[in-house]
Scaffold this motif. Structure first.
Motif, mmCIF file in Angstrom:
data_model
loop_
_atom_site.group_PDB
_atom_site.id
_atom_site.type_symbol
_atom_site.label_atom_id
_atom_site.label_comp_id
_atom_site.label_asym_id
_atom_site.label_seq_id
_atom_site.Cartn_x
_atom_site.Cartn_y
_atom_site.Cartn_z
ATOM 1 N N GLY B 56 0.792 -1.233 0.000
ATOM 2 C CA GLY B 56 0.000 0.000 0.000
ATOM 3 C C GLY B 56 0.820 1.276 0.000
ATOM 4 N N GLN B 57 2.169 1.160 0.089
ATOM 5 C CA GLN B 57 3.061 2.324 -0.015
ATOM 6 C C GLN B 57 2.753 3.414 1.006
ATOM 7 O OE1 GLN B 57 4.256 3.255 -3.973
ATOM 8 N NE2 GLN B 57 4.782 1.125 -3.719
ATOM 9 N N GLN B 58 2.216 3.007 2.165
ATOM 10 C CA GLN B 58 1.750 3.967 3.162
ATOM 11 C C GLN B 58 2.770 5.060 3.492
ATOM 12 O OE1 GLN B 58 1.507 2.504 7.194
ATOM 13 N NE2 GLN B 58 -0.560 3.283 7.411
ATOM 14 N N LYS B 59 4.027 4.643 3.750
ATOM 15 C CA LYS B 59 4.994 5.627 4.231
ATOM 16 C C LYS B 59 5.530 6.525 3.115
ATOM 17 C CE LYS B 59 7.661 4.426 7.868
ATOM 18 N NZ LYS B 59 8.729 3.603 8.499
ATOM 19 N N MET B 60 5.345 6.114 1.856
ATOM 20 C CA MET B 60 5.779 6.975 0.748
ATOM 21 C C MET B 60 5.026 8.293 0.772
ATOM 22 S SD MET B 60 8.141 5.804 -1.203
ATOM 23 C CE MET B 60 7.988 6.686 -2.770
ATOM 24 N N PHE B 61 3.774 8.250 1.254
ATOM 25 C CA PHE B 61 2.912 9.423 1.104
ATOM 26 C C PHE B 61 3.213 10.549 2.088
ATOM 27 C CE2 PHE B 61 0.920 6.721 -1.867
ATOM 28 C CZ PHE B 61 0.440 7.600 -2.822
ATOM 29 N N LYS B 62 4.321 10.394 2.824
ATOM 30 C CA LYS B 62 4.765 11.529 3.634
ATOM 31 C C LYS B 62 5.319 12.631 2.731
ATOM 32 C CE LYS B 62 5.926 8.981 7.775
ATOM 33 N NZ LYS B 62 7.053 8.507 8.590
ATOM 34 N N ARG B 63 5.733 12.253 1.526
ATOM 35 C CA ARG B 63 6.208 13.246 0.549
ATOM 36 C C ARG B 63 5.360 13.036 -0.700
ATOM 37 N NH1 ARG B 63 12.112 14.837 1.251
ATOM 38 N NH2 ARG B 63 12.578 14.199 3.382
ATOM 39 N N ILE B 64 4.408 13.920 -0.893
ATOM 40 C CA ILE B 64 3.300 13.614 -1.786
ATOM 41 C C ILE B 64 3.698 13.576 -3.266
ATOM 42 C CG2 ILE B 64 2.392 15.994 -1.943
ATOM 43 C CD1 ILE B 64 0.181 12.987 -1.305
ATOM 44 N N VAL B 65 4.570 14.469 -3.732
ATOM 45 C CA VAL B 65 4.900 14.507 -5.160
ATOM 46 C C VAL B 65 5.653 13.245 -5.596
ATOM 47 C CG1 VAL B 65 6.129 15.747 -6.982
ATOM 48 C CG2 VAL B 65 4.782 17.018 -5.292
ATOM 49 N N PRO B 66 6.791 12.943 -4.955
ATOM 50 C CA PRO B 66 7.453 11.692 -5.364
ATOM 51 C C PRO B 66 6.581 10.460 -5.116
ATOM 52 C CG PRO B 66 8.615 12.699 -3.496
ATOM 53 C CD PRO B 66 7.589 13.679 -3.961
#
Lengths: 255, 443
Positions: B56-66
């Motif tokens: 689900g890539q949960q922690k990626m979404f702390k930086r929204i553009v990348p």
């Protein structure tokens, strides 16, 4: 504690003072403020006094596992002998060590940080804040201690206390899970930093000052030292104060 | 039709499978150079963590553009690989678009979806190339990335761009041929994104188009197989290892350091505490702490192989931010590099760990590990739950307990703790003095 035990009393909670709370000139005031609150509310508590030693946290983080365990096992022997069930402490490092690391060595207690304890007292109506005094309407920012925040996921209790003080809580850009360390954790408190461009506490203080807060609230003795030094470094000690949460509550209660 | 292309395809597929299986064995053995550790508790939580954090890539979404750009590539990778199944079957059986007659309109819809994703991957890869090379995003241009890591990163993006162009080229030429009535090709209706590049090919003869279509087909499938092999040499391994890596996450509070039971025995003996169930001393006398990769846990090494060098850890590290040498990303890269070096040496009949080198000293310096504040910002920042702090602390244990090489000021702190039971030099009998003032004020 020894006195109470001799009289056959068992206190509700053991207040773990910690080395900074016992010896650091500035942090002794925090210990005193917290004890005054406990006395005022009538909490049945005890301290170990001279029977307490360092939890061993800085030795363990600096790599000296022997020394850590020597301290830890000795402390656990004392606490188990007194049949301690619940521990409250104003130091996130002691909090983390006793809560998470003593169980593996035979020390099992319910451990809470003083911010959580104070929040409970406020919620139960035992501590009644005047919502006025020195802090009314002022901007205050809270600096998350790593060992309270990321290490143990306690983010809300300190903020609830600040909100109960009827002040304006302003957050720094890096807060909660993204909070920036004050620079003292992992035994850094006890040595000069490695060479670099800047001291970590200065970087963090600049961020706190950028919020326009008139006071920086902390919940950790090391953070208190580092942020106070940072404010001095920026020559802002006249208009920006650094306080521990217990001090702010005690001041509001007029004690 | 000649059976030669089918034979060639099966041979290539077999060769790729053989190389891949050898590479996987090599990687598995390298990861298991680390010490045994069991971390199978709370399986429900582990599956949940893997689903949220890796799938689900949960922690990626702390930086929204990348996060958004990365999501496009990730979904593209997952979904377009469904098409690879058809590629492989077509290659083996000598068919063309094997599934199309069975799926009808759904096939066209699926193709349009694949093309949309291919386009998304293209956009994202271009954006990532720009972030790395034009905008020079700080965390993607740190000193530890000099040389191979930078080339590796750019190469991955270029390969993905080329592969996506191959898909679009193949579809465009395929559909022109189908519409011209070439019996081998099926008209699928509108394929939106590849129709955008059709003008390039419209004027070409059938022969040239067939050549381009076949070339794009072979290029794409060989490219994918080649890329799969390349990934095993690259930081890009995270596309597979992120899943086991998150499953084996540390689920305990981040502040907790692992106990060393071998020390507890000695401490109990020194303090005269009877030991009920003494831990049998290991047959081989191990080291305290970690000096090399084989002193770490295999999960630490798995962490290192799962690292894609994004540098979110280093960007949050207070020591790195203030110009100290420590970079948590470099710690992970060093562990992997050392594991690779030892693994290759063992396979070549070389000395392995006994090559006179070690992780601590030859890869990671004391100055780096001494700068860590143990604040857990790196652990929190990692999108795949890598724990650089665990490695740093094990190295510090080695320095303190095996080398007595800790900084002098820490040694003074140790002495204070031994003699006065506090990191500062105060008399233990003064511990309760703070209470005098409380008593005074409350009287």
């Amino acid at each position: 504690m020894a006195e109470m035990a001799a009289n056959g009393q068992s206190p509700e909670v053991l207040f773990w003072v910690g080395c900074a709370g016992s010896f650091d000139e500035r942090y002794k005031a925090v210990t005193q403020a917290f004890v005054k609150i406990l006395n005022k509310v009538g909490v049945s508590f005890a301290v170990l006094g001279p029977e307490e030693t360092c939890t061993g946290d800085p030795a363990r983080r600096a790599g000296n596992e022997f020394l850590f365990q020597m301290q830890a096992v000795a402390n656990i022997q004392v606490m188990n002998a007194y049949e301690v069930k619940k521990v409250v402490t104003a130091c996130p490092h002691c909090f983390n060590t006793i809560k998470n690391e003593y169980p593996a060595l035979g020390g099992n207690y319910e451990v809470i940080h003083h911010s959580q304890f104070l929040q409970q007292l406020i919620n139960e109506g035992k501590v009644r804040l005047q919502g006025g005094g020195e802090f009314k309407g002022k901007k205050i920012t809270f600096h998350d201690s790593c060992y309270l925040g990321r290490a143990n996921n306690v983010y809300e209790a300190p903020r609830e206390i600040i909100k109960a003080l009827d002040v304006e809580l302003v957050e720094m850009k890096r807060c909660k899970t993204k909070g920036l360390c004050c620079g003292a954790g992992g035994a850094q408190m006890f040595k000069e930093p490695e060479s670099g461009k800047k001291d970590i506490n200065v970087e963090r203080t600049e961020e706190a000052l950028a919020t326009g807060a008139q006071a920086i609230a902390v919940g950790c003795p090391f953070c208190l030292t580092m942020m106070t030094d940072g404010v001095k470094n920026k020559n802002r000690e006249a208009d920006v104060k650094v306080y521990d949460l217990a001090e702010m509550v005690a001041k509001d209660m007029g004690i | 039709m000649s059976i030669l292309p089918q034979l060639a395809f099966v041979l290539i597929l077999g060769a790729a499978g053989y190389i891949l299986s050898k590479r996987i064995k090599f990687l598995r053995r390298n990861i298991l150079l680390g010490k045994a550790e069991t971390r199978n508790d709370q399986p429900e939580n582990r599956w949940k963590t893997m689903l949220l954090v890796a799938f689900g890539q949960q922690k990626m979404f702390k930086r929204i553009v990348p996060a958004f750009l990365h999501l496009l590539i990730y979904v593209g990778f997952l979904v377009i690989n469904l098409e690879v199944l058809e590629f492989v079957l077509d290659g083996i059986f000598g068919t063309h678009r094997l599934f199309a007659p069975f799926l009808g309109g759904f096939y066209t819809a699926a193709m349009n979806m694949f093309e949309f994703l291919a386009f998304g991957v293209l956009v994202s890869c271009f954006a990532f190339l720009i972030r790395r090379n034009v905008m020079k995003v700080e965390r993607l241009n740190k000193p530890e990335l000099k040389g191979w890591p930078v080339k590796d990163a750019n190469l991955i993006l270029v390969i993905e761009i080329v592969l996506m162009f191959a898909i679009l080229t193949m579809n465009a030429t395929d559909q022109i041929l189908a519409e011209r009535g070439n019996p081998h090709y099926l008209a699928l209706g509108t394929l939106f994104f590849s129709s955008l590049i059709r003008p390039v090919f419209e004027g070409m003869s059938d022969g040239v188009l067939v050549f381009i279509e076949r070339f794009a087909w072979w290029f794409h499938i060989i490219g994918i197989l080649g890329f799969a092999v390349y990934v095993t040499y690259s930081k890009h391994l995270h596309i597979f290892l992120a899943f086991p890596n998150t499953w084996y996450s540390n689920l305990k509070p981040k502040g907790e350091m692992k106990n060393m039971p071998e020390v507890t025995n000695e401490v109990n003996m020194m303090l005269g505490i009877p030991v009920e169930n003494p831990v049998e001393p290991p047959a081989e006398i191990g080291r305290f702490g970690a000096k090399d990769v084989n002193d770490l846990s295999w999960i630490n090494v798995l962490n290192a192989y799962s690292c894609t060098e994004c540098g979110r850890c280093t960007a949050e590290c207070p020591a790195n931010l203030t110009g100290k040498k420590l970079s948590p990303r470099k710690i992970m890269m060093d562990v992997r590099d050392r594991a690779e070096e030892v693994g290759k040496s063992i396979d070549a009949g070389g000395p392995g760990f006994a090559d006179g080198k070690s992780l601590l000293g030859d890869y990671i310096t004391k100055e780096e590990i001494n700068a860590c504040t143990t604040c857990n910002a790196c652990v929190e920042a990692c999108p795949v739950n890598i724990d650089p702090l665990s490695i740093i602390l094990q190295l510090r244990r080695y320095v303190a307990m095996e080398e007595s090489g800790t900084p002098a000021q820490w040694n003074s702190m140790f002495q204070n703790m031994e003699t006065s039971f506090s990191p500062w030099k105060f008399s233990p009998s003064d511990r309760f003095n703070w209470a005098d003032k409380v008593k005074e004020s409350e009287q």
